[in-house]
Design an enzyme around this catalytic site. Structure first.
Site, mmCIF file in Angstrom:
data_model
loop_
_atom_site.group_PDB
_atom_site.id
_atom_site.type_symbol
_atom_site.label_atom_id
_atom_site.label_comp_id
_atom_site.label_asym_id
_atom_site.label_seq_id
_atom_site.Cartn_x
_atom_site.Cartn_y
_atom_site.Cartn_z
ATOM 1 N N SER A 1 -10.756 -0.329 3.894
ATOM 2 C CA SER A 1 -10.021 -0.758 4.784
ATOM 3 C C SER A 1 -8.700 0.994 5.514
ATOM 4 O O SER A 1 -8.290 1.280 4.724
ATOM 5 C CB SER A 1 -8.242 -1.638 3.997
ATOM 6 N N ARG B 1 0.655 -1.347 -0.093
ATOM 7 C CA ARG B 1 0.141 0.203 -0.080
ATOM 8 C C ARG B 1 0.634 1.305 -0.185
ATOM 9 O O ARG B 1 0.582 1.743 0.724
ATOM 10 C CB ARG B 1 -1.355 0.329 1.194
ATOM 11 N N GLU C 1 -4.755 4.253 6.569
ATOM 12 C CA GLU C 1 -4.562 4.281 5.036
ATOM 13 C C GLU C 1 -4.110 5.011 4.714
ATOM 14 O O GLU C 1 -4.091 6.210 3.284
ATOM 15 C CB GLU C 1 -4.826 2.794 5.037
HETATM 16 C C1 LIG Z 1 -15.659 0.555 -0.283
HETATM 17 C C2 LIG Z 1 -14.464 0.552 -0.536
HETATM 18 C C3 LIG Z 1 -13.095 -1.455 -0.997
HETATM 19 C C4 LIG Z 1 -12.074 -0.116 -0.929
HETATM 20 N N1 LIG Z 1 -10.767 -1.307 -1.646
HETATM 21 C C5 LIG Z 1 -9.566 -1.757 -1.575
HETATM 22 C C6 LIG Z 1 -8.948 -2.513 -1.873
HETATM 23 O O1 LIG Z 1 -9.122 -3.442 -1.559
HETATM 24 N N2 LIG Z 1 -7.600 -2.688 -1.623
HETATM 25 C C7 LIG Z 1 -6.878 -0.845 -1.947
HETATM 26 O O2 LIG Z 1 -5.986 -0.873 -2.378
HETATM 27 N N3 LIG Z 1 -7.675 -0.119 -1.803
HETATM 28 C C8 LIG Z 1 -8.894 0.304 -1.514
HETATM 29 N N4 LIG Z 1 -9.784 0.955 -1.120
HETATM 30 C C9 LIG Z 1 -9.652 2.185 -0.768
HETATM 31 C C10 LIG Z 1 -9.363 3.362 -2.610
HETATM 32 O O3 LIG Z 1 -10.499 2.284 -3.498
HETATM 33 C C11 LIG Z 1 -7.885 3.155 -3.728
HETATM 34 O O4 LIG Z 1 -7.425 3.617 -2.528
HETATM 35 C C12 LIG Z 1 -8.125 3.269 -5.002
HETATM 36 O O5 LIG Z 1 -6.516 3.309 -5.804
HETATM 37 C C13 LIG Z 1 -8.404 5.288 -4.683
HETATM 38 O O6 LIG Z 1 -8.433 5.468 -5.958
HETATM 39 P P1 LIG Z 1 -9.267 7.421 -5.930
HETATM 40 O O7 LIG Z 1 -9.702 7.679 -7.421
HETATM 41 O O8 LIG Z 1 -10.624 7.195 -5.302
HETATM 42 O O9 LIG Z 1 -7.880 8.249 -5.456
HETATM 43 P P2 LIG Z 1 -8.620 9.336 -4.544
HETATM 44 O O10 LIG Z 1 -8.653 8.842 -3.354
HETATM 45 O O11 LIG Z 1 -9.471 10.562 -4.832
HETATM 46 O O12 LIG Z 1 -6.972 10.027 -3.990
HETATM 47 C C14 LIG Z 1 -6.067 8.954 -3.270
HETATM 48 C C15 LIG Z 1 -4.515 9.362 -3.457
HETATM 49 O O13 LIG Z 1 -3.661 9.240 -4.469
HETATM 50 C C16 LIG Z 1 -4.150 10.849 -5.214
HETATM 51 N N5 LIG Z 1 -3.703 10.870 -6.913
HETATM 52 C C17 LIG Z 1 -5.206 10.202 -7.171
HETATM 53 N N6 LIG Z 1 -4.541 10.687 -8.145
HETATM 54 C C18 LIG Z 1 -4.144 10.950 -8.817
HETATM 55 C C19 LIG Z 1 -3.344 11.279 -10.679
HETATM 56 N N7 LIG Z 1 -4.315 10.971 -10.946
HETATM 57 N N8 LIG Z 1 -1.886 11.203 -10.112
HETATM 58 C C20 LIG Z 1 -1.489 11.296 -8.921
HETATM 59 N N9 LIG Z 1 -1.631 11.602 -7.324
HETATM 60 C C21 LIG Z 1 -3.537 11.198 -7.803
HETATM 61 C C22 LIG Z 1 -4.306 11.868 -4.240
HETATM 62 O O14 LIG Z 1 -3.303 12.675 -4.438
HETATM 63 C C23 LIG Z 1 -4.812 10.667 -3.433
HETATM 64 O O15 LIG Z 1 -3.575 11.449 -2.767
HETATM 65 C C24 LIG Z 1 -11.029 1.038 -0.976
HETATM 66 C C25 LIG Z 1 -11.949 1.688 -0.662
HETATM 67 C C26 LIG Z 1 -13.047 1.918 -1.146
HETATM 68 C C27 LIG Z 1 -14.515 2.674 -0.626
#
Ligand SMILES: Cc1cc2nc3c(=O)[nH]c(=O)nc-3n(C[C@H](O)[C@H](O)[C@H](O)COP(=O)(O)OP(=O)(O)OC[C@H]3O[C@@H](n4cnc5c(N)ncnc54)[C@H](O)[C@@H]3O)c2cc1C
Length: 349
Positions: free
Chosen positions: A247, A173, A343
């Protein structure tokens, strides 16, 4: 691949309610939000006489953030689109996706085209561009195992760079984008490497029984995808019903010396030996044993079917969720001497 026209004006909004932009559903406001759909848009933001000077926060789908207040930084919402098979090598397919595409949408797209390999990462919310940031992982697979390279704009210089797996420094992670290069790059495109021939990844307990259940028929990519979607829907709350970020804590990794001392005191502790002698502990188990599963603090709660997930029971603030997280960290530390690391990214004034 669709690319937006560099002549199009920037899509700028003022005083934006971020409720729809974060899966916890916190109603915080951003002073300014700009949507970027191409490298040209990103460069236009950097060069903009006013926006270019503001601190920035890069936003994907908001599924891994906790907003504890209004956001004064410029929110740069990544909406770069495009899905393409760019190379069919003998040993792998290379697929490229725009950073603003839905991660789950990409998994479905690859499977529908007979390009398996991402099925274990089904139903993870958020965008393709955020996937390398925390090296998303689930059901026995991490993004790093399927990663080829990515394109990113260096926000200090406006130059585009391509980073390979080593340069991304993936960990559990974790990646360079959470550490040395935090906030330094905006990822615009990601390339995934899907190995040929396809091999199922069935090491995870929920998947190990699949071959017996199907009368020893070989598991298929779509069978694994369906199973994972079914298990995830049963275990995890739907953010539309209970706001959450998946998580909330990482599974702690401890040294063999720490582990030997701990298992003497807590013989039933759930643990997974790692290569090299370290041990990974199940954060959900530690939280559950401390009596937090299903408990609330204000309008924030520990999900009753999965102690690793903190939920917004309705109109909770980011501060309430963080207060609950701190209380959990303290009680796990008091009992086990282990500091749980959260996380999601915490953001706000
Ligand atoms: C119900 C649920 C289940 C989940 N299950 C998992 C799982 O099984 N495994 C897991 O690993 N995660 C899980 N997550 C966490 C999440 O889905 C991941 O971390 C996902 O990759 C976040 O994507 P996002 O686009 O929403 O990022 P955001 O929440 O918008 O951003 C997260 C971080 O990434 C940065 N970021 C976003 N886009 C970019 C970009 N294009 N360039 C540079 N930086 C960027 C942001 O600045 C921030 O620091 C879960 C979340 C939920 C709500």
């Amino acid at each position: 691949m669709k690319k937006s026209n560099s002549q199009e004006p920037l899509l700028i909004e003022n005083d934006v309610d971020l409720r729809a932009f974060n899966t916890f559903g916190f109603s915080c406001r951003a002073s300014r939000l700009v949507r970027v759909r191409s490298v040209e848009d990103v460069c236009a933001v950097i060069a903009h006489p006013e926006l270019g000077r503001l601190p920035r926060f890069i936003l994907g789908g908001g599924s891994n953030i906790v907003l504890t207040g209004d956001v004064s930084a410029l929110v740069v919402k990544v909406e770069v689109s495009g899905l393409e098979l760019v190379e069919a090598r003998e040993d792998a397919w290379i697929v490229e996706a725009g950073a603003g595409e839905s991660w789950h949408g990409l998994v479905e797209w690859t499977l529908a085209r007979g390009l398996p390999g991402l099925e274990n990462l089904a139903l993870i919310p958020g965008t393709v561009g955020a996937a390398p940031v925390q090296n998303i992982g689930a059901y026995g697979m991490e993004l790093a195992e399927r990663f080829e390279s990515l394109d990113a704009v260096d926000l200090a210089t406006g130059h585009t760079r391509t980073l390979d797996r080593n340069e991304c420094r993936f960990g559990y992670r974790d990646s360079v984008f959470k550490r040395e290069a935090a906030g330094a790059f905006l990822i615009t495109r990601v390339r995934l490497r899907l190995p040929r021939p396809w091999q199922p990844v069935l090491g995870y307990p929920d998947l190990a029984s699949m071959p017996e259940e199907s009368g020893n028929l070989a598991p298929t990519p779509s069978g694994i995808f369906d199973r994972i979607c079914q298990v995830r829907r049963a275990k995890l709350p739907d953010p539309a019903e209970f706001g959450n970020a998946g998580s909330f804590f990482k599974n702690p990794v401890i040294s063999s010396r720490q582990f030997r001392a701990l298992i003497e005191r807590e013989p039933s502790i759930v643990h997974y030996p790692l290569p090299g002698g370290d041990h990974k502990l199940a954060a959900g188990w530690l939280i559950e044993v401390c009596g937090w599963k299903g408990r609330s603090l204000g309008r924030a709660a520990v999900y009753d079917r999965q102690a690793l997930v903190l939920v917004n029971r309705g109109e909770a603030s980011g501060h309430e969720v963080m207060a609950l997280a701190t209380a959990i960290q303290e009680s796990v530390f008091d009992r086990f001497g282990i500091r749980l690391e959260s996380e999601p990214i915490v953001l706000g004034e």
